[in-house]
Design an enzyme around this catalytic site. Structure first.
Site, short mmCIF file in Angstrom:
data_model
loop_
_atom_site.label_atom_id
_atom_site.label_comp_id
_atom_site.label_asym_id
_atom_site.label_seq_id
_atom_site.Cartn_x
_atom_site.Cartn_y
_atom_site.Cartn_z
N GLU A 1 8.93 14.89 17.08
CA GLU A 1 9.19 14.93 15.63
C GLU A 1 8.19 15.88 14.97
O GLU A 1 6.98 15.74 15.15
CB GLU A 1 9.04 13.53 15.04
CG GLU A 1 9.35 13.51 13.55
CD GLU A 1 9.37 12.11 12.97
OE1 GLU A 1 8.37 11.39 13.13
OE2 GLU A 1 10.39 11.74 12.35
N GLU B 1 9.81 1.10 10.95
CA GLU B 1 10.80 2.18 10.88
C GLU B 1 10.02 3.46 11.10
O GLU B 1 9.22 3.86 10.25
CB GLU B 1 11.53 2.16 9.53
CG GLU B 1 12.85 2.90 9.60
CD GLU B 1 12.69 4.38 9.33
OE1 GLU B 1 12.71 5.15 10.31
OE2 GLU B 1 12.54 4.76 8.17
N CYS C 1 12.81 11.12 7.83
CA CYS C 1 12.84 10.55 9.20
C CYS C 1 14.17 10.90 9.83
O CYS C 1 14.29 11.02 11.04
CB CYS C 1 12.71 9.04 9.20
SG CYS C 1 11.61 8.38 7.99
N LYS D 1 0.86 -1.18 0.00
CA LYS D 1 0.00 0.00 0.00
C LYS D 1 0.89 1.23 0.00
O LYS D 1 1.54 1.53 1.00
CB LYS D 1 -0.89 0.06 1.25
CG LYS D 1 -1.82 1.27 1.22
CD LYS D 1 -2.42 1.60 2.55
CE LYS D 1 -1.76 2.75 3.25
NZ LYS D 1 -1.76 4.04 2.54
N GLY E 1 2.96 2.98 13.97
CA GLY E 1 3.78 1.80 14.26
C GLY E 1 3.25 1.02 15.44
O GLY E 1 3.25 -0.22 15.44
C1 UN1 Z 1 14.31 9.02 5.53
O1 UN1 Z 1 15.04 9.61 6.31
O2 UN1 Z 1 13.09 9.14 5.63
O3 UN1 Z 1 19.42 8.56 4.41
C2 UN1 Z 1 14.88 8.18 4.46
C3 UN1 Z 1 18.85 9.31 3.62
C4 UN1 Z 1 18.09 8.73 2.47
C5 UN1 Z 1 16.88 7.99 2.96
C6 UN1 Z 1 16.15 8.77 4.01
N1 UN1 Z 1 18.96 7.86 1.74
O4 UN1 Z 1 18.89 10.52 3.78
#
Ligand code: UN1
Length: 511
Positions: A400, A265, A299, A190, A248
């Site tokens: 966050e 994650e 993230c 999804k 999550g």
């Molecule tokens: C994310 O932080 O949501 O490490 C993914 C990075 C990318 C992936 C980020 N290659 O900044």
């Protein structure tokens, strides 16, 4: 129901609105709900990227059934053959990189350089996972008994459910889909409702590379009506989610009830430490890229900068001057440095945290406002925002935000910095700028996070190393590299006794 012309990816030059269907058992099919939703450009709401299916549990059931049928055959295809299809998909993605990047900028908003990077990350992941098809190593060990052979082999888990985020719509879909299929699993995915097209584009490349029908099924829609039924489905054996810690917790709870493998994650509040001896030019550029790249919507975004007192004043002054000058706009314009928030709700959250920061006594040195004049009025734009005088326990230093709001904190020394860095509920990424190798190694040891960068910001992970974090960032699994192979396979220990007699383990000692 195969109406392929209707489901082809929109070309940016097309004015006609494309209707995208679900991809189930190799066919493009409408949702049984008969409902659809719009995917609009967050930089320009006049731009309708496509119309997607608002799917439901029935569609999920059909997708899982297709994945189940496909699994019976797919698990028996030799892994190197499976991997060759993934390799071919990488080559196809290279050819289509520019088109897919442009479409991604239209649906996600981040600037073209970054969406090219997102497609590139899927290509990198495809090459890595294609190589894994010739490894999938397991241990072969000596047996305790004579004339007995002992080894462990990896077997696929079965049907894997995947729920992906909107911020890296192709890269993160690739982190999940590619190891899963190389390991012999079949999938129901999804994509995030804000960015389904990029997942469709990835799956189209895989299909064009020869992936058989039913191996990957895509069901678009919303969390409660698609994500939850995937997580709850009795035939789904593994579920992988990238999203908020809040979601999550829900998905993890559902998975636990039926003993599914579950990889989560989740959030981050990633610290970048700048010590007195740091190369300040580098730290400032790094902090801008980590804080405002992807509009702060990674993230791993650098959302906290912890600066030692000796360079604090200079760092803050120069950082803010640069932040004020960042060019905000539509990511299709190559001169733009920061795009919009993904949607109205995210923009509201960002602006809400600006108020929270002001109310709890932090000092806002730039930004803080929505941009809504001229062409900005068609998108979800805000100014890059920097707070200083931020205390470690303030909400803007703990929670966050997922937007272009950076908190700068002061620290006395490395020890103090590490304590502030670790004093949050998350543990995804972290970084330190210093020229002192001893301090760098101490930080590598003491920062309690899944990722640590030295003299680089908190973003920039490469696909062949484990990606994920500690504490509320996840549940101990890692994506990327060998971590993904661990998640998408199960061990089977195999003992072959060729002694032609009953040998009792731990009792007969082979004497
Ligand atoms: C994310 O932080 O949501 O490490 C993914 C990075 C990318 C992936 C980020 N290659 O900044």
């Amino acid at each position: 129901m195969a109406t392929d012309t209707l489901s082809r990816p929109a070309q940016t030059s097309d004015t006609q609105t494309k209707v995208f269907k679900n991809f189930i058992d190799g066919e493009w099919v409408e949702s049984s709900s008969g409902e659809t939703f719009e995917n609009r450009n967050p930089a320009d709401s006049r731009d309708l990227v496509g119309i997607f299916q608002k799917s439901n549990k029935e569609d999920v059931n059909a997708a899982v059934d297709a994945a189940k049928r496909a699994f019976a055959k797919w698990r028996l295809v030799p892994a190197p053959r499976r991997a060759e299809m993934v390799f071919r998909a990488a080559e196809i993605l290279i050819e289509r990189k520019e088109d897919y990047a442009r479409e991604m900028t239209r649906e996600m908003g981040k600037v073209l350089a970054e969406t090219r990077g997102d497609v590139q990350e899927a290509i990198d992941c495809a090459y890595y996972m294609a190589g894994e098809g010739r490894r999938l190593f397991g241990p072969t060990v000596p047996s305790e008994l004579p004339n007995k052979f002992a080894m462990a082999v990896r077997q696929p888990v079965g049907i894997c459910g995947m729920i992906t985020p909107w911020n890296f719509p192709m890269a993160i879909s690739s982190w999940k889909l590619l190891p899963a299929v190389v390991c012999g699993n079949t999938c129901v995915i999804k994509p995030a409702q804000d960015t389904p097209l990029s997942t469709f584009n990835l799956v189209r490349a895989l299909t064009d590379a020869g992936l058989p029908k039913g191996v990957i099924n895509v069901v678009s829609g919303f969390g409660s009506s698609v994500g939850t039924p995937i997580a709850e489905h009795a035939d789904v054996r593994a579920i992988s989610l990238t999203g908020s810690s809040e979601v999550g917790r829900i998905v993890g709870g559902i998975a636990a009830k039926s003993f599914k493998h579950c990889s989560l994650e989740l959030g981050g509040k990633n610290p970048m430490i700048v010590l007195d001896d740091a190369n300040l030019d580098l730290a400032i550029e790094g902090g801008l890229w980590g804080g405002f790249g992807t509009t702060g919507q990674r993230c791993t975004a650098t959302s906290r900068i912890i600066v030692q007192k000796g360079v604090h004043r200079e760092f803050v002054g120069r950082y803010v001057e640069r932040a004020k000058k960042l060019k905000v706009g539509n990511g299709l314009d190559e001169t733009v440095e920061m795009g919009p928030a993904i949607n109205e709700k995210q923009l509201e959250t960002d602006l809400k945290y600006v108020e929270i920061g002001k109310n709890e006594g932090a000092r806002m040195l730039c930004g803080g406002d929505r941009l809504d004049q001229g062409d900005y009025k068609y998108g979800w734009f805000m100014q890059p925002t920097v707070f200083t005088d931020v205390e470690p326990k303030m909400r803007i230093a703990q929670e966050e935000i997922f937007g272009p709001v950076v908190s700068i904190l002061a620290c006395d020394d490395l020890e103090d910095a590490v304590e502030i860095a670790n004093g949050i509920e998350y543990g995804l990424s972290s970084s330190i700028y210093t020229k002192d190798v001893n301090k760098a190694f101490a930080a590598m040891r003491d920062l309690y996070a899944g990722i640590t960068y030295i003299n680089a910001p908190t973003i920039g992970a490469e696909v062949h190393l484990p990606f994920g974090g500690t504490k509320a960032t996840g549940n101990g699994h890692r994506e990327g590299g060998i971590g993904a192979i661990e998640f998408y396979t199960e061990w089977k220990s195999v003992y072959v006794d060729y002694s032609d007699k009953l040998q009792k383990a731990q009792i007969d000692r082979g004497e």
